[in-house]
Design a protein around this motif. Structure first.
Motif, PDB file in Angstrom:
ATOM      1  N   ALA A   1     -28.455  33.500  26.433  1.00 51.79           N
ATOM      2  CA  ALA A   1     -28.807  33.313  25.057  1.00 51.79           C
ATOM      3  C   ALA A   1     -28.087  34.217  24.047  1.00 51.79           C
ATOM      4  CB  ALA A   1     -30.318  33.069  24.948  1.00 51.79           C
ATOM      5  N   ASP A   2     -28.458  35.763  24.407  1.00 51.03           N
ATOM      6  CA  ASP A   2     -27.907  36.676  23.483  1.00 51.03           C
ATOM      7  C   ASP A   2     -26.787  36.543  23.380  1.00 51.03           C
ATOM      8  OD1 ASP A   2     -30.623  37.601  23.234  1.00 51.03           O
ATOM      9  OD2 ASP A   2     -30.207  39.120  24.661  1.00 51.03           O
ATOM     10  N   TYR A   3     -25.782  36.393  24.469  1.00 50.60           N
ATOM     11  CA  TYR A   3     -24.393  36.320  24.358  1.00 50.60           C
ATOM     12  C   TYR A   3     -23.773  35.227  23.606  1.00 50.60           C
ATOM     13  CZ  TYR A   3     -19.423  35.519  25.562  1.00 50.60           C
ATOM     14  OH  TYR A   3     -18.160  35.534  25.542  1.00 50.60           O
ATOM     15  N   PHE A   4     -24.531  34.037  23.525  1.00 49.40           N
ATOM     16  CA  PHE A   4     -24.302  32.781  22.509  1.00 49.40           C
ATOM     17  C   PHE A   4     -24.445  33.175  21.209  1.00 49.40           C
ATOM     18  CE2 PHE A   4     -24.831  29.421  25.998  1.00 49.40           C
ATOM     19  CZ  PHE A   4     -23.642  29.390  26.576  1.00 49.40           C
ATOM     20  N   VAL A   5     -25.633  33.819  20.860  1.00 46.57           N
ATOM     21  CA  VAL A   5     -25.815  34.182  19.545  1.00 46.57           C
ATOM     22  C   VAL A   5     -25.126  35.472  19.132  1.00 46.57           C
ATOM     23  CG1 VAL A   5     -27.859  34.929  17.929  1.00 46.57           C
ATOM     24  CG2 VAL A   5     -28.270  33.291  19.978  1.00 46.57           C
ATOM     25  N   GLU A   6     -25.057  36.651  19.734  1.00 42.32           N
ATOM     26  CA  GLU A   6     -24.579  37.826  19.073  1.00 42.32           C
ATOM     27  C   GLU A   6     -22.948  37.883  19.225  1.00 42.32           C
ATOM     28  OE1 GLU A   6     -26.723  40.920  21.280  1.00 42.32           O
ATOM     29  OE2 GLU A   6     -28.596  39.957  20.567  1.00 42.32           O
ATOM     30  N   THR A   7     -22.391  37.209  20.345  1.00 44.33           N
ATOM     31  CA  THR A   7     -20.915  37.278  20.650  1.00 44.33           C
ATOM     32  C   THR A   7     -20.183  36.023  20.040  1.00 44.33           C
ATOM     33  OG1 THR A   7     -21.176  38.731  22.645  1.00 44.33           O
ATOM     34  CG2 THR A   7     -19.147  37.553  22.240  1.00 44.33           C
ATOM     35  N   ILE A   8     -20.656  35.064  20.365  1.00 45.86           N
ATOM     36  CA  ILE A   8     -19.977  33.733  19.895  1.00 45.86           C
ATOM     37  C   ILE A   8     -20.574  33.304  18.332  1.00 45.86           C
ATOM     38  CG2 ILE A   8     -19.787  31.181  20.500  1.00 45.86           C
ATOM     39  CD1 ILE A   8     -19.965  32.020  23.358  1.00 45.86           C
ATOM     40  N   GLY A   9     -21.868  33.853  18.055  1.00 49.07           N
ATOM     41  CA  GLY A   9     -22.218  33.559  16.854  1.00 49.07           C
ATOM     42  C   GLY A   9     -22.980  31.890  16.528  1.00 49.07           C
ATOM     43  N   LEU A  10     -23.616  31.449  17.845  1.00 54.73           N
ATOM     44  CA  LEU A  10     -24.278  30.154  17.639  1.00 54.73           C
ATOM     45  C   LEU A  10     -25.712  30.370  17.325  1.00 54.73           C
ATOM     46  CD1 LEU A  10     -23.076  28.621  21.005  1.00 54.73           C
ATOM     47  CD2 LEU A  10     -22.444  27.812  18.683  1.00 54.73           C
ATOM     48  N   PRO A  11     -26.122  29.862  16.531  1.00 59.84           N
ATOM     49  CA  PRO A  11     -27.573  29.700  16.383  1.00 59.84           C
ATOM     50  C   PRO A  11     -28.435  29.589  17.604  1.00 59.84           C
ATOM     51  CG  PRO A  11     -26.817  28.046  14.808  1.00 59.84           C
ATOM     52  CD  PRO A  11     -25.701  28.297  15.872  1.00 59.84           C
ATOM     53  N   TYR A  12     -29.519  30.375  17.656  1.00 63.10           N
ATOM     54  CA  TYR A  12     -30.212  30.408  18.830  1.00 63.10           C
ATOM     55  C   TYR A  12     -30.866  28.868  19.474  1.00 63.10           C
ATOM     56  CZ  TYR A  12     -34.077  31.596  22.073  1.00 63.10           C
ATOM     57  OH  TYR A  12     -34.888  31.824  23.328  1.00 63.10           O
ATOM     58  N   LEU A  13     -31.036  28.195  18.495  1.00 63.32           N
ATOM     59  CA  LEU A  13     -31.571  26.631  18.724  1.00 63.32           C
ATOM     60  C   LEU A  13     -30.378  26.189  19.821  1.00 63.32           C
ATOM     61  CD1 LEU A  13     -33.246  24.413  19.084  1.00 63.32           C
ATOM     62  CD2 LEU A  13     -32.327  23.615  16.843  1.00 63.32           C
ATOM     63  N   PHE A  14     -29.117  26.304  19.315  1.00 60.02           N
ATOM     64  CA  PHE A  14     -27.731  25.854  19.907  1.00 60.02           C
ATOM     65  C   PHE A  14     -27.818  26.440  21.380  1.00 60.02           C
ATOM     66  CE2 PHE A  14     -24.957  24.081  16.244  1.00 60.02           C
ATOM     67  CZ  PHE A  14     -26.104  23.262  15.834  1.00 60.02           C
ATOM     68  N   ALA A  15     -28.041  27.720  21.542  1.00 62.55           N
ATOM     69  CA  ALA A  15     -27.815  28.412  22.694  1.00 62.55           C
ATOM     70  C   ALA A  15     -28.794  27.888  23.783  1.00 62.55           C
ATOM     71  CB  ALA A  15     -28.090  29.960  22.629  1.00 62.55           C
ATOM     72  N   VAL A  16     -30.014  27.577  23.357  1.00 64.21           N
ATOM     73  CA  VAL A  16     -31.092  26.871  24.298  1.00 64.21           C
ATOM     74  C   VAL A  16     -30.638  25.483  24.526  1.00 64.21           C
ATOM     75  CG1 VAL A  16     -33.678  26.246  24.123  1.00 64.21           C
ATOM     76  CG2 VAL A  16     -32.800  28.339  23.047  1.00 64.21           C
ATOM     77  N   LEU A  17     -30.047  24.858  23.728  1.00 70.97           N
ATOM     78  CA  LEU A  17     -29.870  23.531  24.034  1.00 70.97           C
ATOM     79  C   LEU A  17     -28.710  23.281  25.042  1.00 70.97           C
ATOM     80  CD1 LEU A  17     -30.039  21.765  20.422  1.00 70.97           C
ATOM     81  CD2 LEU A  17     -31.701  21.297  22.476  1.00 70.97           C
ATOM     82  N   ILE A  18     -27.737  24.259  24.922  1.00 66.25           N
ATOM     83  CA  ILE A  18     -26.623  24.173  25.773  1.00 66.25           C
ATOM     84  C   ILE A  18     -27.278  24.682  27.210  1.00 66.25           C
ATOM     85  CG2 ILE A  18     -24.497  25.637  26.580  1.00 66.25           C
ATOM     86  CD1 ILE A  18     -24.013  25.764  23.477  1.00 66.25           C
ATOM     87  N   ILE A  19     -27.977  25.841  27.229  1.00 68.46           N
ATOM     88  CA  ILE A  19     -28.427  26.058  28.558  1.00 68.46           C
ATOM     89  C   ILE A  19     -29.200  24.915  29.362  1.00 68.46           C
ATOM     90  CG2 ILE A  19     -30.004  27.691  29.711  1.00 68.46           C
ATOM     91  CD1 ILE A  19     -29.098  29.767  27.667  1.00 68.46           C
ATOM     92  N   LEU A  20     -29.989  24.210  28.457  1.00 67.86           N
ATOM     93  CA  LEU A  20     -30.837  23.104  28.940  1.00 67.86           C
ATOM     94  C   LEU A  20     -30.069  22.056  29.385  1.00 67.86           C
ATOM     95  CD1 LEU A  20     -34.246  23.286  26.763  1.00 67.86           C
ATOM     96  CD2 LEU A  20     -33.722  24.078  29.157  1.00 67.86           C
ATOM     97  N   ALA A  21     -29.170  21.694  28.736  1.00 67.53           N
ATOM     98  CA  ALA A  21     -28.097  20.371  28.662  1.00 67.53           C
ATOM     99  C   ALA A  21     -27.373  20.835  30.424  1.00 67.53           C
ATOM    100  CB  ALA A  21     -27.188  20.266  27.805  1.00 67.53           C
ATOM    101  N   GLU A  22     -27.010  22.035  30.417  1.00 70.34           N
ATOM    102  CA  GLU A  22     -26.259  22.606  31.578  1.00 70.34           C
ATOM    103  C   GLU A  22     -27.022  22.535  32.690  1.00 70.34           C
ATOM    104  OE1 GLU A  22     -23.207  25.665  31.382  1.00 70.34           O
ATOM    105  OE2 GLU A  22     -22.534  24.813  29.650  1.00 70.34           O
ATOM    106  N   SER A  23     -28.300  22.466  32.755  1.00 72.65           N
ATOM    107  CA  SER A  23     -28.967  22.846  33.830  1.00 72.65           C
ATOM    108  C   SER A  23     -30.047  21.554  34.074  1.00 72.65           C
ATOM    109  CB  SER A  23     -30.035  24.106  33.719  1.00 72.65           C
ATOM    110  OG  SER A  23     -30.891  24.120  32.509  1.00 72.65           O
ATOM    111  N   VAL A  24     -31.002  21.572  33.207  1.00 73.12           N
ATOM    112  CA  VAL A  24     -32.127  20.344  33.340  1.00 73.12           C
ATOM    113  C   VAL A  24     -31.307  19.030  33.117  1.00 73.12           C
ATOM    114  CG1 VAL A  24     -34.285  19.442  32.545  1.00 73.12           C
ATOM    115  CG2 VAL A  24     -33.917  22.054  32.876  1.00 73.12           C
ATOM    116  N   GLY A  25     -30.461  19.069  32.094  1.00 74.73           N
ATOM    117  CA  GLY A  25     -29.784  17.771  31.558  1.00 74.73           C
ATOM    118  C   GLY A  25     -28.898  17.494  33.137  1.00 74.73           C
ATOM    119  N   MET A  26     -28.352  18.401  33.689  1.00 73.67           N
ATOM    120  CA  MET A  26     -27.602  17.821  34.805  1.00 73.67           C
ATOM    121  C   MET A  26     -28.083  17.273  35.937  1.00 73.67           C
ATOM    122  SD  MET A  26     -24.467  17.930  33.557  1.00 73.67           S
ATOM    123  CE  MET A  26     -25.290  17.358  32.033  1.00 73.67           C
ATOM    124  N   ILE A  27     -29.485  17.642  36.255  1.00 77.14           N
ATOM    125  CA  ILE A  27     -30.070  16.889  37.155  1.00 77.14           C
ATOM    126  C   ILE A  27     -30.661  15.288  36.614  1.00 77.14           C
ATOM    127  CG2 ILE A  27     -32.540  16.897  38.301  1.00 77.14           C
ATOM    128  CD1 ILE A  27     -32.447  20.363  37.943  1.00 77.14           C
TER     129      ILE A  27
END
Length: 157
Positions: free
Chosen positions: A44-70
């Motif tokens: 989440a820190d990488y997505f926010v600090e390095t890529i510049g995404l909002p924290y909410l987008f970072a969380v949604l990406i992480i959840l989509a790639e994990s829980v969402g794929m199940i």
């Protein structure tokens, strides 16, 4: 003699299993730190600090790639989840991998990984997004039982 098994439905099941399984492994790196991943906070820190995404987008990406794929493998909300995978992969190409060219870094000679993997996932997720989850899915089961009302706007199979 005609077979009662619909090969298109088998193909959609296998496509869901492959896309969901492969992307889940990457999501598990991000969420849990499995498979030499960095875990939730560092990702989440990488997505926010390095890529510049909002924290909410970072969380949604992480959840989509994990829980969402199940959930995708099970065949629930398959079109929506496939569309989200397409957007995530396009984002990864634009923000991170596009600069390294097409090929993955098999030889270690590039500064980073190319985007051929992302295109393959996009292609497979597009099939699910356009065709739906198929017969062997929770979407289909719930529709057959009358527990869901079929919607044609990328919601259900």
């Amino acid at each position: 003699m005609k077979s009662s098994i619909n090969t298109s439905d088998i193909a959609l099941l296998l496509t869901r299993i492959f896309v969901g399984g492969i992307v889940f492994a990457h999501g598990a790196q991000k969420l849990f730190g499995w498979f030499a991943g960095y875990g939730f906070n560092a990702t989440a820190d990488y997505f926010v600090e390095t890529i510049g995404l909002p924290y909410l987008f970072a969380v949604l990406i992480i959840l989509a790639e994990s829980v969402g794929m199940i959930v995708l493998v099970l065949g629930l909300f398959s079109r929506i989840l496939s569309a989200s995978v397409i957007l995530i992969m396009l984002g990864a190409i634009i923000t991170e991998h596009g600069q390294f060219g097409f090929f993955m870094n098999w030889s270690g000679s590039q500064a980073g990984e190319g985007f051929e993997f992302h295109l393959a996932i996009i292609a497979l997720a597009t099939v699910i997004m356009l065709q739906g989850a198929g017969f062997y899915s929770l979407d289909s089961y719930l529709l057959r039982k009358g527990w869901l009302i079929q919607r044609k706007l990328l919601l259900f199979s």
